[in-house]
Design an enzyme around this catalytic site. Structure first.
Site, PDB file in Angstrom:
ATOM      1  N   LYS A 246       0.851  -1.196   0.000  1.00 48.34           N
ATOM      2  CA  LYS A 246       0.000   0.000   0.000  1.00 48.34           C
ATOM      3  C   LYS A 246       0.881   1.239   0.000  1.00 48.34           C
ATOM      4  O   LYS A 246       1.802   1.356   0.818  1.00 48.34           O
ATOM      5  CB  LYS A 246      -0.892  -0.001   1.244  1.00 48.34           C
ATOM      6  CG  LYS A 246      -1.624   1.310   1.549  1.00 48.34           C
ATOM      7  CD  LYS A 246      -2.789   1.549   0.616  1.00 48.34           C
ATOM      8  CE  LYS A 246      -3.551   2.819   0.993  1.00 48.34           C
ATOM      9  NZ  LYS A 246      -4.195   2.750   2.318  1.00 48.34           N
ATOM     10  N   ASP A 378     -13.015   1.217   4.178  1.00 44.59           N
ATOM     11  CA  ASP A 378     -12.088   2.099   4.888  1.00 44.59           C
ATOM     12  C   ASP A 378     -12.450   2.173   6.370  1.00 44.59           C
ATOM     13  O   ASP A 378     -12.314   3.219   7.000  1.00 44.59           O
ATOM     14  CB  ASP A 378     -12.081   3.497   4.267  1.00 44.59           C
ATOM     15  CG  ASP A 378     -10.778   4.252   4.511  1.00 44.59           C
ATOM     16  OD1 ASP A 378      -9.890   3.707   5.200  1.00 44.59           O
ATOM     17  OD2 ASP A 378     -10.639   5.390   4.023  1.00 44.59           O
TER      18      ASP A 378
END
Length: 480
Positions: A246, A378
């Site tokens: 990421k 998220d």
């Protein structure tokens, strides 16, 4: 069969409880010993064949089937089709049978944060103040809830997912399959920096060049600057067990002082991150809001883009051309809008309000353009993850069947070559399967009611169903 034995006593349940029946789990004194064992190890002589009959079978990708059946042999789906066509060899060796109204693949959330702290969105400061043991306890609870709610796989994009995955895989705790990035990579003064703290404090804890003796490099964030530091940052995450990398390729909302419209990391740094990940057969997922960051991530070769708030037709065409996955994460925006920014610092609340409408238009545009989409929230394990399916339909414009595909069949693309065959009810695929008492094609909000998820199989093992205890044990005969 060897089993860790626990007695499970139902406790008082609140009518508003999102968990269904709550259990108090305590060890059985007869089973106590000093050797830690997996929760379940099946002997090799078991038949391990399960037949599930379904009034409606939703395969994940493709049209639903009526009056269908699915056969699980060991951990793998061995047959999918009409119940009249089940091969006789499975009927002769059946270990268990179930009849359910609706059967479908287990759900994925492709954008989780395994932080485990109690105030994650407050400029990240609580992450440094929370002991990892506390984080682990919260994450264990959240992972158990996730599996009970029908989520059989999570992709963690900044947190302790690598460590939690090991505990799940060795049977210490119960939870979904976890595919983690380890720490998210950020430049100094980037989306992963903590602006409320002195730079030395942040770099001393999360700087890639500052691992201390006895320090695992196992936090949720990793600060790196320059091509050699980002190369080392990728290698440290892979050492830790990361299945995907990421990168924060633009400013963000939760980072107090940066701008979501500005790109982060140089083209050279992004290129090295992607190349180093590819050398270890990993793809790179990029956090991006503004178009400058979006285009830089696409050019560098990132294969999964998160948020993508300020996108246009040029972006969508490039994403389709290059086979890039889009994970919109609409839930976190809707949740904060509904709460009037509760829990956010004022700078973050202002940024979220500024991009909320653009993000929705981008999401709707991506759906209309035919970009490949997977769903992610998220949020944290055990959170309101099923909201993303509702928002995909009611706000984004997907059909319920398209939303289910985005939460199942498309989802393994989010970890590229590290993903097993899963996300669909197809022969040869891993048996991550859930059953529902109501039809989600008629009401997509059914996923938000835990009781509506009646059965959960992960890797062919039943973790939720009649007679199954909170640890996946046979509550009717726990000594087997």
């Amino acid at each position: 069969m060897v089993r860790r034995i626990a007695s499970a006593t139902p406790m008082v349940q609140s009518p508003m409880s999102p968990l269904g029946t709550t259990y108090c789990v305590r060890p059985n004194p007869v089973s106590l010993n000093l050797q830690r064992r997996p929760l379940v190890i099946a002997s090799t002589d078991e038949a391990k064949v399960t037949i599930i009959y379904a009034g409606l079978l939703i395969p994940g990708d493709g049209e639903p089937l009526r009056n269908a059946a699915l056969v699980i042999s060991d951990k793998i789906i061995a047959f999918v089709g009409s119940e009249a066509d089940i091969p006789k060899k499975y009927l002769r060796s059946t270990q268990s049978t179930h009849r359910v109204p609706v059967l479908m693949p287990g759900l994925w959330d492709c954008h989780m944060h395994f932080g485990g702290d109690d105030d994650y969105y407050n400029d990240y400061t609580s992450g440094l103040a929370t002991h990892p043991a506390s984080s682990g306890a919260r994450l264990a609870r959240g992972c158990w809830e996730a599996l009970q709610n029908g989520y059989t796989s999570y992709r963690d994009l900044a947190g302790y997912g690598c460590e939690v995955a090991k505990a799940i895989n060795d049977g210490t705790i119960v939870g979904p399959n976890v595919y983690s990035s380890g720490a998210a990579l950020s430049q100094t003064a980037g989306h992963g920096d903590i602006f409320a703290l002195p730079a030395g404090e942040v770099l001393g804890s999360y700087g890639v060049m500052n691992p201390r003796p006895g320090y695992w490099g196992a936090g949720p964030l990793c600060i790196a600057d320059g091509v050699e530091e980002v190369r080392r940052a990728v290698r440290l995450q892979i050492r830790r067990g990361a299945k995907v990398i990421k990168v924060m390729a633009s400013g963000g909302v939760m980072s107090r002082d940066d701008n979501p419209n500005f790109a982060q990391f140089s083209p050279e740094e992004l290129k090295v991150i992607v190349e180093e990940a590819a050398r270890q057969n990993r793809i790179v997922s990029a956090h991006v809001h503004g178009k400058a960051g979006i285009m830089a991530a696409i050019k560098a070769g990132c294969k999964s883009l998160e948020h993508v708030s300020y996108a246009d037709e040029e972006v969508w065409e490039l994403m389709k051309e290059k086979g890039i996955l889009y994970v919109a994460t609409r839930s976190v925006i809707e949740i904060f809008l509904a709460s009037n920014g509760e829990g956010l610092v004022k700078e973050s609340w202002a940024k979220l309000q500024a991009l909320a409408d653009s993000h929705l238009k981008a999401y709707q545009g991506a759906i209309k353009a035919g970009v490949t989409i997977a769903l992610g929230t998220d949020t944290a394990p055990g959170g309101p993850t099923a909201l993303e399916l509702q928002f995909a339909v009611e706000r984004g414009g997907m059909t319920p069947l398209e939303a289910i595909k985005a939460a199942t069949a498309n989802a393994p693309l989010s970890v590229g070559p590290q993903a097993p065959l899963t996300g669909q009810l197809r022969e040869g695929y891993e048996a991550d399967v859930i059953a529902l008492e109501e039809n989600p094609l008629e009401d997509i909000k059914v996923f938000q009611e835990p009781k509506a998820v009646t059965h959960v199989w992960k890797g062919g093992k039943l973790f939720k169903g009649p007679g199954i205890g909170p640890w996946g044990e046979d509550a009717r005969n726990p000594f087997l």
